[in-house]
Design an enzyme around this catalytic site. Structure first.
Site, PDB file in Angstrom:
ATOM      1  N   LYS A  22       0.838  -1.207   0.000  1.00 29.14           N
ATOM      2  CA  LYS A  22       0.000   0.000   0.000  1.00 29.14           C
ATOM      3  C   LYS A  22       0.869   1.251   0.000  1.00 29.14           C
ATOM      4  O   LYS A  22       0.647   2.178  -0.782  1.00 29.14           O
ATOM      5  CB  LYS A  22      -0.887   0.009   1.233  1.00 29.14           C
ATOM      6  N   ASN A  23       1.895   1.274   0.855  1.00 22.63           N
ATOM      7  CA  ASN A  23       2.660   2.505   1.055  1.00 22.63           C
ATOM      8  C   ASN A  23       3.685   2.776  -0.028  1.00 22.63           C
ATOM      9  O   ASN A  23       4.342   3.812  -0.011  1.00 22.63           O
ATOM     10  CB  ASN A  23       3.307   2.509   2.447  1.00 22.63           C
ATOM     11  N   CYS A 117      -5.552  12.347  13.748  1.00 25.94           N
ATOM     12  CA  CYS A 117      -5.220  10.954  13.470  1.00 25.94           C
ATOM     13  C   CYS A 117      -5.088  10.216  14.795  1.00 25.94           C
ATOM     14  O   CYS A 117      -4.591  10.747  15.783  1.00 25.94           O
ATOM     15  CB  CYS A 117      -3.899  10.939  12.702  1.00 25.94           C
ATOM     16  N   ARG A 122       0.426  14.358  13.310  1.00 33.08           N
ATOM     17  CA  ARG A 122       0.922  14.117  11.947  1.00 33.08           C
ATOM     18  C   ARG A 122       1.231  15.446  11.251  1.00 33.08           C
ATOM     19  O   ARG A 122       0.574  15.831  10.295  1.00 33.08           O
ATOM     20  CB  ARG A 122      -0.101  13.316  11.139  1.00 33.08           C
ATOM     21  N   ASP A 308       4.721   0.448  11.943  1.00 31.39           N
ATOM     22  CA  ASP A 308       3.477  -0.158  11.430  1.00 31.39           C
ATOM     23  C   ASP A 308       3.309  -1.600  11.859  1.00 31.39           C
ATOM     24  O   ASP A 308       2.280  -2.212  11.550  1.00 31.39           O
ATOM     25  CB  ASP A 308       3.434  -0.076   9.902  1.00 31.39           C
ATOM     26  N   ARG A 400      -8.703  -0.384   4.864  1.00 28.76           N
ATOM     27  CA  ARG A 400      -7.894   0.621   4.180  1.00 28.76           C
ATOM     28  C   ARG A 400      -6.543   0.068   3.768  1.00 28.76           C
ATOM     29  O   ARG A 400      -5.935   0.537   2.819  1.00 28.76           O
ATOM     30  CB  ARG A 400      -7.710   1.829   5.106  1.00 28.76           C
TER      31      ARG A 400
HETATM   32  C1  EPZ Z   1       4.268   6.899   6.446  1.00 29.96           C
HETATM   33  O1  EPZ Z   1       3.482   7.918   7.024  1.00 29.96           O
HETATM   34  C2  EPZ Z   1       3.362   5.681   6.340  1.00 29.96           C
HETATM   35  N1  EPZ Z   1       2.226   6.003   5.491  1.00 29.96           N
HETATM   36  C3  EPZ Z   1       2.863   5.286   7.735  1.00 29.96           C
HETATM   37  O2  EPZ Z   1       2.088   4.093   7.586  1.00 29.96           O
HETATM   38  C4  EPZ Z   1       4.072   4.973   8.594  1.00 29.96           C
HETATM   39  O3  EPZ Z   1       3.644   4.675   9.902  1.00 29.96           O
HETATM   40  C5  EPZ Z   1       5.011   6.197   8.625  1.00 29.96           C
HETATM   41  O4  EPZ Z   1       5.382   6.563   7.286  1.00 29.96           O
HETATM   42  C6  EPZ Z   1       6.298   5.907   9.403  1.00 29.96           C
HETATM   43  O5  EPZ Z   1       6.979   4.841   8.805  1.00 29.96           O
HETATM   44  C7  EPZ Z   1       2.406   6.007   4.147  1.00 29.96           C
HETATM   45  O6  EPZ Z   1       3.490   5.776   3.654  1.00 29.96           O
HETATM   46  C8  EPZ Z   1       1.197   6.302   3.312  1.00 29.96           C
HETATM   47  P1  EPZ Z   1       6.328  10.223   8.496  1.00 29.96           P
HETATM   48  P2  EPZ Z   1       4.060   9.434   7.057  1.00 29.96           P
HETATM   49  O7  EPZ Z   1       6.172  11.516   7.794  1.00 29.96           O
HETATM   50  O8  EPZ Z   1       4.904   9.689   5.874  1.00 29.96           O
HETATM   51  C9  EPZ Z   1       7.011  13.195  12.095  1.00 29.96           C
HETATM   52  C10 EPZ Z   1       0.172   2.733   7.772  1.00 29.96           C
HETATM   53  O9  EPZ Z   1      -0.302   2.166   8.770  1.00 29.96           O
HETATM   54  N2  EPZ Z   1       6.883  14.227  11.065  1.00 29.96           N
HETATM   55  O10 EPZ Z   1       7.459   9.336   8.115  1.00 29.96           O
HETATM   56  O11 EPZ Z   1       2.921  10.345   7.318  1.00 29.96           O
HETATM   57  C11 EPZ Z   1       5.705  12.476  12.348  1.00 29.96           C
HETATM   58  O12 EPZ Z   1       4.937  13.159  13.324  1.00 29.96           O
HETATM   59  C12 EPZ Z   1       0.666   4.161   7.899  1.00 29.96           C
HETATM   60  O13 EPZ Z   1       0.304   2.214   6.647  1.00 29.96           O
HETATM   61  C13 EPZ Z   1       7.189  15.545  11.370  1.00 29.96           C
HETATM   62  O14 EPZ Z   1       7.580  15.866  12.493  1.00 29.96           O
HETATM   63  O15 EPZ Z   1       4.981   9.390   8.346  1.00 29.96           O
HETATM   64  C14 EPZ Z   1       6.170  11.125  12.840  1.00 29.96           C
HETATM   65  O16 EPZ Z   1       6.419  11.195  14.217  1.00 29.96           O
HETATM   66  C15 EPZ Z   1       0.399   4.750   9.268  1.00 29.96           C
HETATM   67  N3  EPZ Z   1       7.052  16.496  10.396  1.00 29.96           N
HETATM   68  C16 EPZ Z   1       7.473  10.902  12.099  1.00 29.96           C
HETATM   69  O17 EPZ Z   1       7.898  12.193  11.644  1.00 29.96           O
HETATM   70  C17 EPZ Z   1       6.637  16.166   9.123  1.00 29.96           C
HETATM   71  O18 EPZ Z   1       6.545  17.074   8.271  1.00 29.96           O
HETATM   72  C18 EPZ Z   1       7.354   9.975  10.891  1.00 29.96           C
HETATM   73  O19 EPZ Z   1       6.345  10.493  10.072  1.00 29.96           O
HETATM   74  C19 EPZ Z   1       6.343  14.830   8.835  1.00 29.96           C
HETATM   75  C20 EPZ Z   1       6.474  13.869   9.820  1.00 29.96           C
END
Ligand code: EPZ
Length: 469
Positions: A22-23, A117, A122, A308, A400
């Site tokens: 998915k991701n 969320c 997020r 995840d 999802r």
């Molecule tokens: C991706 O989300 C995945 N989703 C998530 O999977 C996964 O948990 C996550 O990466 C971490 O591996 C998809 O790829 C569609 P991040 P993403 O930006 O990109 C912080 C699932 O279950 N952060 O890597 O949104 C954030 O708060 C989903 O399939 C900032 O501080 O995650 C988090 O603590 C859930 N500022 C950490 O970084 C930002 O601008 C990682 O977030 C962005 C993120």
């Protein structure tokens, strides 16, 4: 609204195959916005999130159709639309990935902020920092990101945040930089296999990206990108979920289409817990020859243990004798599944970004509620291993990210029914008037006396967004 009724205690036996990731599929579908000409993607899983993104991309001027050979054919036919509405984005936060390609090719985008969320905060500050570094004009107003850029220019960008890098942030900046003038470097880029898959797809489109899989990316801007054909990588999170389902039921299963190289940390941890994993064909044979061992899990950015799979590890360790500590360094609040596991007899206590688990002899069936995608999967695993019947509500979260997971598990001998969430579908063993009697429906009493077992919520406010993670 549907719910699952699960008859626990069935050993899983047989073979099952992992679907496309998915991701990886989501950002790759978004990247097609930047292409001139048709793109065909193979291995795109048929998930609610994929359907939601398909709706958004259609609204943004793309045609999308599933071909007879299973490929997803996509092409931009109208570049005028540039707005990603809140109603779509709130249902699937990965919609934020349209921001980079829209900005790169259409020079303008208006994308809704995703909203709340259940797995934690997020923010998108790193996305915006990277795009601003490329010369985009950005402002946030009325819940929307307004972005414009006459011409993006390559820049040196640092994408490290307080919780490591950002997966979709790296995707967004990479997609924008591919059509920028000059060279962009991204330091502290995400290394997840899904980011690598996106970069490899983009290189097929004519992009010039190097360093994929490392924290240092180099993107040499090109004038245009063309459509391409690509096979999505297997879903490492689904693979781990299926392996753990077999382990928790004491079964013997062969899981096919597994990229072991994407799961090194996970496979090592499963072996430490006592799960036997034997390479066979395109996947792994899994069984548990002896009792499980307690273990500590610290969820980190790739190549560490994936956040995840944190909920699934908690379900697995709930019945492993001894004390285990699960810490999530990526989403420190991602523990809403803990309270539901406690309802099934698990002994879990929250301590900041960690959950302390005291393994019990066995879980017992209960009525529980899913709060997010991966929590749903953890509750399914727990229900499969539990004694007696369980009911899992709000399984729309599960749909999802897993395509008909119950069908895959039932093909291995599980007994999961997808029914309407209605009183008449509640198993007698879980009806309130029955639960009061000891052992009713196999339910066992659980002793939560002791050091605050069951104290699993750091804050009194329950976060119950229906928004997708
Ligand atoms: C991706 O989300 C995945 N989703 C998530 O999977 C996964 O948990 C996550 O990466 C971490 O591996 C998809 O790829 C569609 P991040 P993403 O930006 O990109 C912080 C699932 O279950 N952060 O890597 O949104 C954030 O708060 C989903 O399939 C900032 O501080 O995650 C988090 O603590 C859930 N500022 C950490 O970084 C930002 O601008 C990682 O977030 C962005 C993120």
């Amino acid at each position: 609204m549907d719910m699952f009724v699960v008859r626990g205690g069935q050993r899983l036996e047989g073979r099952v195959s992992v679907s496309g990731a998915k991701n990886a599929a989501l950002p790759i579908m978004a990247a097609a916005l930047a292409a001139e000409g048709p793109t065909v993607l193979y291995g795109v899983p048929d998930l609610v999130d994929v359907q939601t993104l398909g709706e958004l991309l259609t609204a943004l001027g793309m045609t999308i159709a599933r071909r007879a050979d299973g490929g997803l054919q996509m092409e931009v036919v109208d570049q005028r639309p540039c707005v990603a509405e809140y109603d779509l984005v709130r249902r699937m936060r990965a919609s934020i990935c349209v921001l980079g390609p829209l900005l790169a090719r259409r020079k303008s985008a208006c994308v809704s902020l995703p909203g709340g969320c259940n797995i934690g905060d997020r923010p998108v500050d790193l996305h915006l920092k990277g795009l601003a570094a490329l010369g985009a004009d950005l402002r946030v107003e009325s819940g929307y990101i307004f972005a414009s850029a006459a011409r993006l220019k390559g820049a040196a960008i640092y994408l490290g945040g307080p919780f490591g890098s950002t997966v979709t942030g790296t995707c967004n900046v990479m997609m924008a930089a591919a059509l920028a003038e000059g060279v962009t470097t991204i330091e502290a880029a995400a290394c997840e296999p899904e980011v690598v898959d996106l970069g490899e797809f983009m290189n097929k489109m004519g992009a010039r990206i190097s360093g994929l899989g490392t924290p240092f990316l180099r993107i040499e801007g090109v004038a245009a990108l063309h459509g391409a054909e690509h096979e999505i990588i297997p879903d490492r999170i689904e693979a781990a979920t299926l392996l753990m389902a077999a382990a928790m039921t004491g079964g013997r299963v062969q899981v096919d289409n597994v990229r072991c190289g994407h799961l090194t940390a996970v496979l090592e941890k499963l072996r430490e817990i006592g799960v036997r994993l034997t390479p066979v064909g395109s996947g792994l044979a899994v069984d548990v020859p002896h009792a499980l061992n307690a273990a500590d899990c610290i969820m980190l950015p790739y190549p560490g243990l994936p956040t995840d799979i944190q909920a699934q590890f908690m379900a697995l360790l709930a019945a492993a004798p001894g004390i285990s500590i699960v810490t999530d360094k990526v989403f420190p609040d991602r523990f809403m599944h803990a309270a539901e596991l406690v309802r099934m007899g698990a002994r879990i206590r929250r301590e900041g970004p960690s959950a302390i688990i005291s393994g019990v002899a066995g879980l017992s069936g209960a009525s529980v509620m899913a709060s997010d995608l991966r929590a749903s999967a953890a509750l399914v695993l727990a229900a499969l291993a539990a004694r007696g019947d369980s009911v899992i509500r709000r399984i729309y979260h599960l749909d999802r990210g897993y395509h008909r997971l119950e069908a895959k598990l039932n093909s291995l001998g599980a007994r999961i029914s997808r029914v309407q969430d209605a009183p008449q579908n509640m198993p007698a063993s879980l009806a309130p008037q029955t639960c009061g009697r000891r052992g009713a429906g196999g339910a066992a009493e659980h002793d939560l006396r002791g050091p605050n077992w069951g104290r699993v919520r750091e804050t009194s406010a329950d976060r119950l967004f229906d928004a997708a993670e």
